[in-house]
Design a protein around this motif. Structure first.
Motif, PDB file in Angstrom:
ATOM      1  N   LEU A  16      -5.938  -3.050  -3.668  1.00 39.10           N
ATOM      2  CA  LEU A  16      -5.016  -3.355  -2.587  1.00 39.10           C
ATOM      3  C   LEU A  16      -5.030  -2.194  -1.598  1.00 39.10           C
ATOM      4  O   LEU A  16      -4.687  -1.060  -1.962  1.00 39.10           O
ATOM      5  N   LEU A  17      -5.453  -2.482  -0.387  1.00 40.55           N
ATOM      6  CA  LEU A  17      -5.486  -1.483   0.681  1.00 40.55           C
ATOM      7  C   LEU A  17      -4.249  -1.627   1.539  1.00 40.55           C
ATOM      8  O   LEU A  17      -3.739  -2.733   1.737  1.00 40.55           O
ATOM      9  N   LYS A  18      -3.798  -0.516   2.081  1.00 39.53           N
ATOM     10  CA  LYS A  18      -2.690  -0.529   3.027  1.00 39.53           C
ATOM     11  C   LYS A  18      -2.945   0.597   4.019  1.00 39.53           C
ATOM     12  O   LYS A  18      -3.167   1.734   3.605  1.00 39.53           O
ATOM     13  N   ALA A  19      -2.943   0.262   5.292  1.00 38.91           N
ATOM     14  CA  ALA A  19      -3.195   1.241   6.358  1.00 38.91           C
ATOM     15  C   ALA A  19      -4.509   1.989   6.126  1.00 38.91           C
ATOM     16  O   ALA A  19      -4.595   3.187   6.319  1.00 38.91           O
ATOM     17  N   GLY A  20      -5.529   1.250   5.656  1.00 33.39           N
ATOM     18  CA  GLY A  20      -6.850   1.832   5.491  1.00 33.39           C
ATOM     19  C   GLY A  20      -7.061   2.642   4.229  1.00 33.39           C
ATOM     20  O   GLY A  20      -8.143   3.173   4.012  1.00 33.39           O
ATOM     21  N   ARG A  21      -6.033   2.766   3.378  1.00 34.41           N
ATOM     22  CA  ARG A  21      -6.154   3.543   2.147  1.00 34.41           C
ATOM     23  C   ARG A  21      -5.863   2.668   0.936  1.00 34.41           C
ATOM     24  O   ARG A  21      -5.116   1.692   1.027  1.00 34.41           O
ATOM     25  N   PRO A  95      -7.793 -12.045   4.764  1.00 36.70           N
ATOM     26  CA  PRO A  95      -8.474 -12.814   3.720  1.00 36.70           C
ATOM     27  C   PRO A  95      -9.168 -11.899   2.715  1.00 36.70           C
ATOM     28  O   PRO A  95      -9.686 -10.832   3.051  1.00 36.70           O
ATOM     29  N   ALA A  96      -9.148 -12.323   1.454  1.00 39.16           N
ATOM     30  CA  ALA A  96      -9.699 -11.536   0.350  1.00 39.16           C
ATOM     31  C   ALA A  96     -11.222 -11.475   0.424  1.00 39.16           C
ATOM     32  O   ALA A  96     -11.872 -12.413   0.891  1.00 39.16           O
ATOM     33  N   VAL A  97     -11.762 -10.373  -0.080  1.00 35.68           N
ATOM     34  CA  VAL A  97     -13.210 -10.184  -0.158  1.00 35.68           C
ATOM     35  C   VAL A  97     -13.542  -9.814  -1.600  1.00 35.68           C
ATOM     36  O   VAL A  97     -13.022  -8.821  -2.125  1.00 35.68           O
ATOM     37  N   ARG A  98     -14.406 -10.615  -2.217  1.00 36.46           N
ATOM     38  CA  ARG A  98     -14.858 -10.294  -3.577  1.00 36.46           C
ATOM     39  C   ARG A  98     -16.338  -9.949  -3.520  1.00 36.46           C
ATOM     40  O   ARG A  98     -17.152 -10.727  -3.046  1.00 36.46           O
ATOM     41  N   THR A  99     -16.649  -8.769  -4.015  1.00 36.51           N
ATOM     42  CA  THR A  99     -18.026  -8.309  -4.111  1.00 36.51           C
ATOM     43  C   THR A  99     -18.255  -7.887  -5.550  1.00 36.51           C
ATOM     44  O   THR A  99     -17.684  -6.886  -5.998  1.00 36.51           O
ATOM     45  N   GLY A 100     -19.037  -8.665  -6.277  1.00 40.47           N
ATOM     46  CA  GLY A 100     -19.270  -8.363  -7.688  1.00 40.47           C
ATOM     47  C   GLY A 100     -17.974  -8.415  -8.468  1.00 40.47           C
ATOM     48  O   GLY A 100     -17.283  -9.424  -8.469  1.00 40.47           O
ATOM     49  N   THR A 101     -17.615  -7.304  -9.065  1.00 36.82           N
ATOM     50  CA  THR A 101     -16.396  -7.261  -9.882  1.00 36.82           C
ATOM     51  C   THR A 101     -15.206  -6.652  -9.136  1.00 36.82           C
ATOM     52  O   THR A 101     -14.188  -6.355  -9.748  1.00 36.82           O
ATOM     53  N   GLU A 102     -15.340  -6.479  -7.832  1.00 34.56           N
ATOM     54  CA  GLU A 102     -14.246  -5.890  -7.052  1.00 34.56           C
ATOM     55  C   GLU A 102     -13.670  -6.927  -6.095  1.00 34.56           C
ATOM     56  O   GLU A 102     -14.399  -7.585  -5.367  1.00 34.56           O
ATOM     57  N   LEU A 103     -12.353  -7.060  -6.111  1.00 39.13           N
ATOM     58  CA  LEU A 103     -11.626  -7.956  -5.222  1.00 39.13           C
ATOM     59  C   LEU A 103     -10.762  -7.091  -4.320  1.00 39.13           C
ATOM     60  O   LEU A 103      -9.840  -6.425  -4.793  1.00 39.13           O
ATOM     61  N   VAL A 104     -11.070  -7.078  -3.022  1.00 42.39           N
ATOM     62  CA  VAL A 104     -10.393  -6.197  -2.079  1.00 42.39           C
ATOM     63  C   VAL A 104      -9.511  -7.026  -1.148  1.00 42.39           C
ATOM     64  O   VAL A 104      -9.952  -8.029  -0.582  1.00 42.39           O
ATOM     65  N   VAL A 105      -8.257  -6.568  -1.025  1.00 39.32           N
ATOM     66  CA  VAL A 105      -7.277  -7.240  -0.184  1.00 39.32           C
ATOM     67  C   VAL A 105      -6.539  -6.185   0.631  1.00 39.32           C
ATOM     68  O   VAL A 105      -6.121  -5.161   0.091  1.00 39.32           O
ATOM     69  N   GLU A 106      -6.388  -6.439   1.923  1.00 41.29           N
ATOM     70  CA  GLU A 106      -5.667  -5.509   2.793  1.00 41.29           C
ATOM     71  C   GLU A 106      -4.269  -6.040   3.079  1.00 41.29           C
ATOM     72  O   GLU A 106      -4.090  -7.076   3.720  1.00 41.29           O
ATOM     73  N   ASP A 107      -3.263  -5.329   2.600  1.00 41.71           N
ATOM     74  CA  ASP A 107      -1.853  -5.666   2.769  1.00 41.71           C
ATOM     75  C   ASP A 107      -1.434  -5.387   4.208  1.00 41.71           C
ATOM     76  O   ASP A 107      -1.682  -4.298   4.728  1.00 41.71           O
ATOM     77  N   LEU A 108      -0.775  -6.359   4.836  1.00 35.50           N
ATOM     78  CA  LEU A 108      -0.343  -6.208   6.230  1.00 35.50           C
ATOM     79  C   LEU A 108       1.176  -6.041   6.352  1.00 35.50           C
ATOM     80  O   LEU A 108       1.744  -6.302   7.410  1.00 35.50           O
ATOM     81  N   ASP A 109       1.824  -5.612   5.297  1.00 33.43           N
ATOM     82  CA  ASP A 109       3.237  -5.212   5.266  1.00 33.43           C
ATOM     83  C   ASP A 109       4.240  -6.346   5.161  1.00 33.43           C
ATOM     84  O   ASP A 109       5.323  -6.117   4.645  1.00 33.43           O
ATOM     85  N   LEU A 110       3.948  -7.528   5.625  1.00 35.16           N
ATOM     86  CA  LEU A 110       4.898  -8.631   5.515  1.00 35.16           C
ATOM     87  C   LEU A 110       4.824  -9.242   4.122  1.00 35.16           C
ATOM     88  O   LEU A 110       3.746  -9.371   3.551  1.00 35.16           O
ATOM     89  N   ASP A 111       5.986  -9.653   3.589  1.00 31.88           N
ATOM     90  CA  ASP A 111       6.041 -10.259   2.268  1.00 31.88           C
ATOM     91  C   ASP A 111       7.060 -11.390   2.267  1.00 31.88           C
ATOM     92  O   ASP A 111       7.918 -11.472   3.160  1.00 31.88           O
ATOM     93  N   LEU A 112       6.973 -12.214   1.231  1.00 30.90           N
ATOM     94  CA  LEU A 112       7.919 -13.308   1.044  1.00 30.90           C
ATOM     95  C   LEU A 112       8.201 -13.420  -0.442  1.00 30.90           C
ATOM     96  O   LEU A 112       7.286 -13.272  -1.261  1.00 30.90           O
ATOM     97  N   TRP A 113       9.437 -13.672  -0.798  1.00 36.31           N
ATOM     98  CA  TRP A 113       9.829 -13.912  -2.183  1.00 36.31           C
ATOM     99  C   TRP A 113      10.374 -15.323  -2.292  1.00 36.31           C
ATOM    100  O   TRP A 113      11.137 -15.774  -1.436  1.00 36.31           O
ATOM    101  N   ARG A 114       9.989 -16.013  -3.372  1.00 36.54           N
ATOM    102  CA  ARG A 114      10.564 -17.323  -3.717  1.00 36.54           C
ATOM    103  C   ARG A 114      10.962 -17.266  -5.178  1.00 36.54           C
ATOM    104  O   ARG A 114      10.135 -16.985  -6.056  1.00 36.54           O
TER     105      ARG A 114
END
Length: 166
Positions: A16-21, A95-114
């Motif tokens: 999970l990336l956030k602000a490039g880190r 959108p998620a990117v899967r390369t081999g065994t790594e799944l990379v997602v960039e968090d954009l700060d907004l969230d929702l709870w249900r």
């Protein structure tokens, strides 16, 4: 791999990336990848307890996480150690990117709870999103993020939410 297979389940490293880190990375069991949607199961990867006031994430919780290559969000079903559904935590992401065994997602700060019963639907972290500067740096991404949050909220308040995960 069938449900009755003796094969070892595939593992992916969720990043999970956030602000490039890298904010967090953790192993998860790959449940499904149809080329568009990816499903992963993982235990709570945070340190200690995270108490939001309306839900607590803690040791023993299990997350079944759904990511899309063509949508700007992920949905995480949260279950307690006893298996009871606590609810769904949704991250607005690129959108998620899967390369081999790594799944990379960039968090954009907004969230929702249900909540599990669907009576508590709340938008989260809109202040963090505004402060992130994404609207100035990448207006298209900011617009897609807000549209994704609106779509998720509409689904979470209606009947179509769990259809996303079927």
């Amino acid at each position: 791999m069938s449900a009755n297979s003796a094969e070892t389940p595939a593992t992916v490293e969720v990043v999970l990336l956030k602000a490039g880190r890298t904010k967090i990375r953790y192993p998860g069991e790959l449940l499904h990848d149809d080329g568009t949607r990816i499903a992963v199961r993982a235990p709570w990867a945070g340190a200690g307890v995270r108490d939001f006031g309306f839900v607590r994430f803690e040791a023993g919780d299990v997350f079944t996480e759904y990511y899309w290559r063509d949508r700007w969000f992920s949905v995480k079903e949260v279950r307690s150690a006893t298996g009871a559904v606590k609810g769904w935590y949704c991250d607005i992401t690129r959108p998620a990117v899967r390369t081999g065994t790594e799944l990379v997602v960039e968090d954009l700060d907004l969230d929702l709870w249900r909540s599990a019963d669907g009576t508590d639907v709340r938008r989260l972290d809109e202040d963090e999103f505004a402060e992130s500067g994404l609207a100035e740096r990448d207006p298209g991404a900011a617009e897609a993020a807000v549209a994704a949050l609106d779509e998720l909220e509409r689904l979470a308040r209606g009947e179509g939410f769990t259809d996303l995960l079927a």
